[in-house]
Design a protein around this motif. Structure first.
Motif, PDB file in Angstrom:
ATOM      1  N   PRO A   1       0.673  -0.779   0.014  1.00 60.03           N
ATOM      2  CA  PRO A   1       0.217  -0.355  -0.077  1.00 60.03           C
ATOM      3  C   PRO A   1       0.554   1.484  -0.206  1.00 60.03           C
ATOM      4  O   PRO A   1       1.809   1.272   0.225  1.00 60.03           O
ATOM      5  CB  PRO A   1      -0.945   0.462   1.420  1.00 60.03           C
ATOM      6  N   THR A   2       0.088   2.985  -0.320  1.00 59.33           N
ATOM      7  CA  THR A   2       0.999   3.489  -0.203  1.00 59.33           C
ATOM      8  C   THR A   2       1.187   4.240   0.978  1.00 59.33           C
ATOM      9  O   THR A   2       0.248   3.643   2.055  1.00 59.33           O
ATOM     10  CB  THR A   2       0.014   4.865  -1.097  1.00 59.33           C
ATOM     11  N   LEU A   3       2.517   4.290   0.874  1.00 55.12           N
ATOM     12  CA  LEU A   3       2.943   4.924   2.572  1.00 55.12           C
ATOM     13  C   LEU A   3       1.908   5.588   3.491  1.00 55.12           C
ATOM     14  O   LEU A   3       1.608   5.463   4.841  1.00 55.12           O
ATOM     15  CB  LEU A   3       4.171   5.940   2.418  1.00 55.12           C
ATOM     16  N   GLU A   4       1.018   7.092   2.526  1.00 54.25           N
ATOM     17  CA  GLU A   4       0.724   7.107   3.692  1.00 54.25           C
ATOM     18  C   GLU A   4      -1.292   7.569   3.934  1.00 54.25           C
ATOM     19  O   GLU A   4      -2.208   7.816   4.459  1.00 54.25           O
ATOM     20  CB  GLU A   4       0.514   8.920   3.495  1.00 54.25           C
ATOM     21  N   ALA A   5      -1.652   6.156   3.288  1.00 51.20           N
ATOM     22  CA  ALA A   5      -1.874   5.332   2.512  1.00 51.20           C
ATOM     23  C   ALA A   5      -3.623   5.304   3.929  1.00 51.20           C
ATOM     24  O   ALA A   5      -4.640   5.472   3.760  1.00 51.20           O
ATOM     25  CB  ALA A   5      -3.113   4.085   1.976  1.00 51.20           C
ATOM     26  N   GLU A   6      -2.835   4.286   5.198  1.00 52.86           N
ATOM     27  CA  GLU A   6      -3.174   4.314   6.252  1.00 52.86           C
ATOM     28  C   GLU A   6      -4.134   5.337   7.131  1.00 52.86           C
ATOM     29  O   GLU A   6      -5.195   5.894   7.730  1.00 52.86           O
ATOM     30  CB  GLU A   6      -2.836   3.411   7.189  1.00 52.86           C
ATOM     31  N   THR A   7      -3.281   6.766   7.132  1.00 53.93           N
ATOM     32  CA  THR A   7      -3.415   7.572   7.489  1.00 53.93           C
ATOM     33  C   THR A   7      -4.419   8.481   6.999  1.00 53.93           C
ATOM     34  O   THR A   7      -5.413   9.130   7.305  1.00 53.93           O
ATOM     35  CB  THR A   7      -2.360   8.351   8.070  1.00 53.93           C
ATOM     36  N   TRP A   8      -4.597   8.831   5.800  1.00 56.82           N
ATOM     37  CA  TRP A   8      -5.607   9.307   5.188  1.00 56.82           C
ATOM     38  C   TRP A   8      -6.409   8.796   4.970  1.00 56.82           C
ATOM     39  O   TRP A   8      -8.011   9.438   5.217  1.00 56.82           O
ATOM     40  CB  TRP A   8      -4.629   8.760   3.477  1.00 56.82           C
ATOM     41  N   TYR A   9      -6.836   6.909   4.969  1.00 57.55           N
ATOM     42  CA  TYR A   9      -8.178   6.589   5.467  1.00 57.55           C
ATOM     43  C   TYR A   9      -8.552   6.493   6.466  1.00 57.55           C
ATOM     44  O   TYR A   9     -10.489   6.837   6.934  1.00 57.55           O
ATOM     45  CB  TYR A   9      -7.351   4.823   4.987  1.00 57.55           C
ATOM     46  N   GLU A  10      -7.973   6.840   7.615  1.00 57.60           N
ATOM     47  CA  GLU A  10      -9.049   6.843   8.819  1.00 57.60           C
ATOM     48  C   GLU A  10      -9.233   8.204   8.656  1.00 57.60           C
ATOM     49  O   GLU A  10     -10.607   8.664   9.535  1.00 57.60           O
ATOM     50  CB  GLU A  10      -7.060   7.180   9.855  1.00 57.60           C
ATOM     51  N   LEU A  11      -8.677   9.571   8.696  1.00 56.13           N
ATOM     52  CA  LEU A  11      -8.717  10.602   8.425  1.00 56.13           C
ATOM     53  C   LEU A  11      -9.654  11.601   7.403  1.00 56.13           C
ATOM     54  O   LEU A  11     -11.215  12.067   7.978  1.00 56.13           O
ATOM     55  CB  LEU A  11      -7.200  11.893   7.735  1.00 56.13           C
TER      56      LEU A  11
ATOM     57  N   GLY B   1     -12.713   8.785   7.002  1.00 54.36           N
ATOM     58  CA  GLY B   1     -13.396   8.210   7.617  1.00 54.36           C
ATOM     59  C   GLY B   1     -13.565   9.029   8.920  1.00 54.36           C
ATOM     60  O   GLY B   1     -14.908   9.416   8.894  1.00 54.36           O
ATOM     61  N   ASP B   2     -12.848  10.277   8.750  1.00 52.48           N
ATOM     62  CA  ASP B   2     -13.196  10.609  10.393  1.00 52.48           C
ATOM     63  C   ASP B   2     -14.022  11.818   9.396  1.00 52.48           C
ATOM     64  O   ASP B   2     -14.878  12.656  10.453  1.00 52.48           O
ATOM     65  CB  ASP B   2     -12.011  11.945  11.045  1.00 52.48           C
ATOM     66  N   GLU B   3     -13.450  12.714   8.666  1.00 53.26           N
ATOM     67  CA  GLU B   3     -14.358  13.369   7.836  1.00 53.26           C
ATOM     68  C   GLU B   3     -15.816  13.404   7.340  1.00 53.26           C
ATOM     69  O   GLU B   3     -16.676  13.705   7.175  1.00 53.26           O
ATOM     70  CB  GLU B   3     -13.172  13.652   6.867  1.00 53.26           C
ATOM     71  N   ASP B   4     -15.799  12.222   7.129  1.00 49.06           N
ATOM     72  CA  ASP B   4     -17.209  11.796   6.390  1.00 49.06           C
ATOM     73  C   ASP B   4     -18.284  11.785   7.654  1.00 49.06           C
ATOM     74  O   ASP B   4     -19.728  11.730   7.367  1.00 49.06           O
ATOM     75  CB  ASP B   4     -16.885   9.970   5.664  1.00 49.06           C
ATOM     76  N   LEU B   5     -17.763  11.842   9.033  1.00 45.38           N
ATOM     77  CA  LEU B   5     -18.367  10.494  10.080  1.00 45.38           C
ATOM     78  C   LEU B   5     -19.049  12.534  10.677  1.00 45.38           C
ATOM     79  O   LEU B   5     -20.059  12.608  10.815  1.00 45.38           O
ATOM     80  CB  LEU B   5     -17.487   9.959  11.040  1.00 45.38           C
TER      81      LEU B   5
END
Length: 66
Positions: A44-54, A56-60
């Motif tokens: 996976p892309t290096l920053e993908a996990e951080t972006w995924y979490e953030l 998801g937070d924005e969507d919530l």
């Protein structure tokens, strides 16, 4: 979302804190989906996990505003 668009977003120097709030709802959800699939790859892309979490937070956050 194309891999190129995903790469452009992740590598944007403004970062997720500036970018995520500017995305339309559908684009945000497309990004979350693309990040999910990116994380499910062997490399996976290096920053993908951080972006995924953030993302998801924005969507919530947005869903609690309505």
């Amino acid at each position: 979302m194309t891999p190129l668009r995903l790469s452009q977003l992740i590598n944007d120097p403004r970062g997720p804190g500036m970018i995520l709030p500017t995305l339309a709802v559908q684009e945000l959800r497309n990004l979350i989906d693309a990040l999910y699939w990116n994380l499910d790859t062997p490399s996976p892309t290096l920053e993908a996990e951080t972006w995924y979490e953030l993302a998801g937070d924005e969507d919530l956050r947005r869903s609690t505003l309505t």
